[in-house]
Design a protein around this motif. Structure first.
Motif, PDB file in Angstrom:
ATOM      1  N   ARG A  44       0.814  -1.138  -0.054  1.00 53.41           N
ATOM      2  CA  ARG A  44       0.236  -0.037  -0.094  1.00 53.41           C
ATOM      3  C   ARG A  44       0.967   1.251  -0.076  1.00 53.41           C
ATOM      4  NH1 ARG A  44      -5.163  -0.279  -0.279  1.00 53.41           N
ATOM      5  NH2 ARG A  44      -5.988  -2.278  -0.002  1.00 53.41           N
ATOM      6  N   GLU A  45       0.968   1.941  -1.385  1.00 51.05           N
ATOM      7  CA  GLU A  45       2.052   3.107  -1.205  1.00 51.05           C
ATOM      8  C   GLU A  45       0.998   4.462  -1.203  1.00 51.05           C
ATOM      9  OE1 GLU A  45       4.022   2.393  -4.810  1.00 51.05           O
ATOM     10  OE2 GLU A  45       5.546   1.302  -3.553  1.00 51.05           O
ATOM     11  N   PRO A  46       1.519   5.352  -0.663  1.00 50.86           N
ATOM     12  CA  PRO A  46       0.889   6.743  -0.691  1.00 50.86           C
ATOM     13  C   PRO A  46       0.528   7.216  -2.198  1.00 50.86           C
ATOM     14  CG  PRO A  46       2.972   7.144   0.014  1.00 50.86           C
ATOM     15  CD  PRO A  46       2.964   5.507  -0.069  1.00 50.86           C
ATOM     16  N   HIS A  47      -0.320   8.143  -2.758  1.00 50.89           N
ATOM     17  CA  HIS A  47      -0.756   8.667  -3.687  1.00 50.89           C
ATOM     18  C   HIS A  47       0.672   9.571  -4.229  1.00 50.89           C
ATOM     19  CE1 HIS A  47      -4.819   6.944  -4.466  1.00 50.89           C
ATOM     20  NE2 HIS A  47      -4.986   7.394  -3.184  1.00 50.89           N
ATOM     21  N   GLY A  48       0.870  10.374  -3.182  1.00 49.17           N
ATOM     22  CA  GLY A  48       1.981  11.132  -3.161  1.00 49.17           C
ATOM     23  C   GLY A  48       1.556  12.603  -2.980  1.00 49.17           C
ATOM     24  N   VAL A  49       1.153  13.709  -3.438  1.00 49.47           N
ATOM     25  CA  VAL A  49       0.578  14.860  -3.028  1.00 49.47           C
ATOM     26  C   VAL A  49      -1.038  14.979  -3.386  1.00 49.47           C
ATOM     27  CG1 VAL A  49       0.544  17.480  -3.520  1.00 49.47           C
ATOM     28  CG2 VAL A  49       2.641  16.122  -3.854  1.00 49.47           C
ATOM     29  N   THR A  50      -1.636  14.862  -2.021  1.00 45.50           N
ATOM     30  CA  THR A  50      -3.089  14.883  -2.032  1.00 45.50           C
ATOM     31  C   THR A  50      -3.775  16.217  -1.876  1.00 45.50           C
ATOM     32  OG1 THR A  50      -3.057  14.463   0.245  1.00 45.50           O
ATOM     33  CG2 THR A  50      -3.398  12.546  -1.200  1.00 45.50           C
TER      34      THR A  50
END
Ligand code: NAD
Length: 477
Positions: A135-141
């Motif tokens: 499970r990886e973060p999207h990046g900039v939310t």
């Protein structure tokens, strides 16, 4: 004078323009915020990206979690200050403003604790190959936040996104941003690196639109009106950016004849009076078994007549609405009701000492509201409760489901089998049985079906929405 919060610095809008901050209790301006534009969003996105690719990614999930927990404690220390800011900015009675500050702290506590618990899986595959999911973060939310609960919605949305490993660009509502600018300062004080949390203020059609279209935003979390939700989704679709939409509701409270009315009554009132009815999960329709329709309306009417409305600092049942146009919106609904001959059962009262310039609306109970009338179909976003009778369970379900929305429902009955049948048959993201809005709901996954939106915030479930799943297949023979 307030400033945007970009890379832990206080910066004015690049254009130098500002917007006034209005106190809804008086209608008077008392501060200014930046009227930002696309160039300010661009600066915030660049700061968030640099943080995401730099210091934020180097933190372990446990270290991220500890930062969130530190912020939770800091918010709790500053709870009175934050509640006072929110009270004046949004016109919230003291109890509501305090409970919002507590919920903000609680969101960071819950998500701080959850940051190092997000696991992937191993997937059975062919011999000689191991398959894992991460499970990886999207990046900039991007987070577009409405004016009704700035602290709570910031907590659930930004708290979850940070815990999952993202860096955030936040666009609060132009009517209510002051508490969030202060929270961003507190976050910098407890050690959030520059760029982890950025806040850019201004109008939706200017700065919100720029956020939704920015190619550097990897996920958008939007809470607000269905109309703007559609615009956000269209803008995001241009570049296939995932979106979570929380668009409000027309939530029913369904009372069967065997319900404990003494228990139910305070919940029915609170669900429409809380925050002057400006709540996406407001229980704005009450569907009543015809066997108890008249006696319950009598009790509800008596309770409505006791409700008092006044300046936020008086801490009455209701404070003012957020602004003049919202007050006008409620008046339009009420005059449509009058023109349609919909009977009014009872109204509360605005206290005489309420300043003339404030945006006050007495809570109003209407009965026999036709199911297709706009009062039974559209979100008023004010303290107006629409009552209608039903004759059996099928009719109760049909009425409950007869709007474009599906956010929350309340079911009141002592019959256990009926509790389960109703919970299954009502189309909503949350169903409460013999209660409503349990414990503030920080831990409870929240979101809607149909025009109430899609995706879930709050609870552990929200963390999945703030991540993307990567499948890794390793052939090792
Ligand atoms: P809105 O949808 O216009 O505003 C919500 C947020 O979206 C604000 O931050 C706003 O600045 C931003 N926004 C506005 N236009 C935008 C655009 N073109 N692009 C990007 N962002 C934009 O809601 P509102 O006008 O403040 O309220 C109107 C109605 O919306 C209310 O009466 C109510 O029905 C609903 N509402 C629902 C919720 C909720 O919690 N579900 C919250 C606020 C309002």
């Amino acid at each position: 004078m307030q400033f945007n919060h970009i890379a832990n610095a206080a910066v004015p809008a690049a254009s130098g323009r500002t917007l006034p901050v209005i106190d809804p209790s008086t209608g008077e301006p008392y501060d200014d915020i930046p009227r930002s534009g696309p160039e300010d969003i661009d600066a915030a996105v660049r700061a968030a990206r640099a943080c995401f690719e730099g210091p934020w990614s180097r933190l372990s999930p446990a270290e991220r979690g500890r930062l969130l927990l530190r912020l939770s404690l800091k918010i709790a220390e500053h709870a009175e200050e934050l509640a006072a800011i929110e009270q004046r900015d949004c016109g919230k009675p003291t109890k509501q403003a305090r409970s919002d500050a507590a919920a903000l702290a609680r969101h960071f506590e819950v998500y701080g604790g959850a940051a190092d618990t997000l696991c992937g899986e191993t997937v059975p595959s062919t011999n000689g190959t191991s398959v894992l999911t991460w499970r990886e973060p999207h990046g900039v939310t991007g987070h577009i936040i409405p004016w009704n609960y700035p602290m709570q919605i910031f907590g659930r949305s930004v708290g979850g996104a940070l815990a999952a490993g993202n860096c955030c660009v936040v666009k609060p509502a132009e009517d209510a941003c002051l508490s969030l600018l202060r929270v961003a300062e507190l976050a910098a004080e407890v050690g959030f690196p520059p760029g982890a949390i950025n806040i850019v203020t201004g109008y939706g059609h200017e700065v919100g639109d720029a956020l939704a279209r920015h190619p550097g935003i990897d996920h958008i979390s939007f809470t607000g009106s269905p109309r703007v939700g559609t615009l956000i989704q269209q803008a995001a679709a241009e570049r296939h950016c995932p979106v979570t939409l929380e668009l409000g509701g027309k939530s029913p409270q369904i009372l069967f004849a065997d319900a404990d009315l003494d228990d139910a009554l305070p919940y029915l009132i609170n669900a429409i009076v809380q925050n002057a009815g400006q709540t996406c999960s407001a229980g704005s329709r009450v569907l009543i078994d015809s066997l108890i329709y008249e006696p319950l309306l009598e009790r509800l009417g008596a309770a409505f007549e006791r409700l008092r409305v006044g300046p936020a600092a008086m801490d009455l049942d209701c404070g003012p609405l957020i602004r003049q146009s919202q007050l006008q919106r409620v008046w339009d609904f009420l005059s449509d009701a009058q023109a349609a001959g919909i009977p009014m059962v009872a109204q509360g009262r605005v206290v005489e000492s309420a300043p003339e310039g404030g945006y006050y609306q007495a809570p109003t109970l209407l009965r026999d509201v036709p199911v297709m009338h706009r009062l039974a179909q559209e979100e008023v976003f004010g303290p107006v409760l629409a009552a209608m009778p039903f004759h059996d369970e099928d009719e109760a379900v049909a009425l409950a489901n007869a709007t474009p929305f599906g956010l929350v429902a309340g079911v009141w009955t002592r019959d256990g089998a009926r509790q389960l049948r109703m919970a299954r048959r009502v189309r909503a993201g949350q169903v409460f049985v013999n209660n409503y809005g349990a414990g503030g709901g920080v831990e409870l996954p929240f979101g809607g079906v149909k025009s109430s939106g899609h995706g879930r915030e709050k609870g552990f479930e929200a963390l999945y929405g703030f991540t993307t799943l990567k499948t890794v297949a390793i052939h090792h023979g």
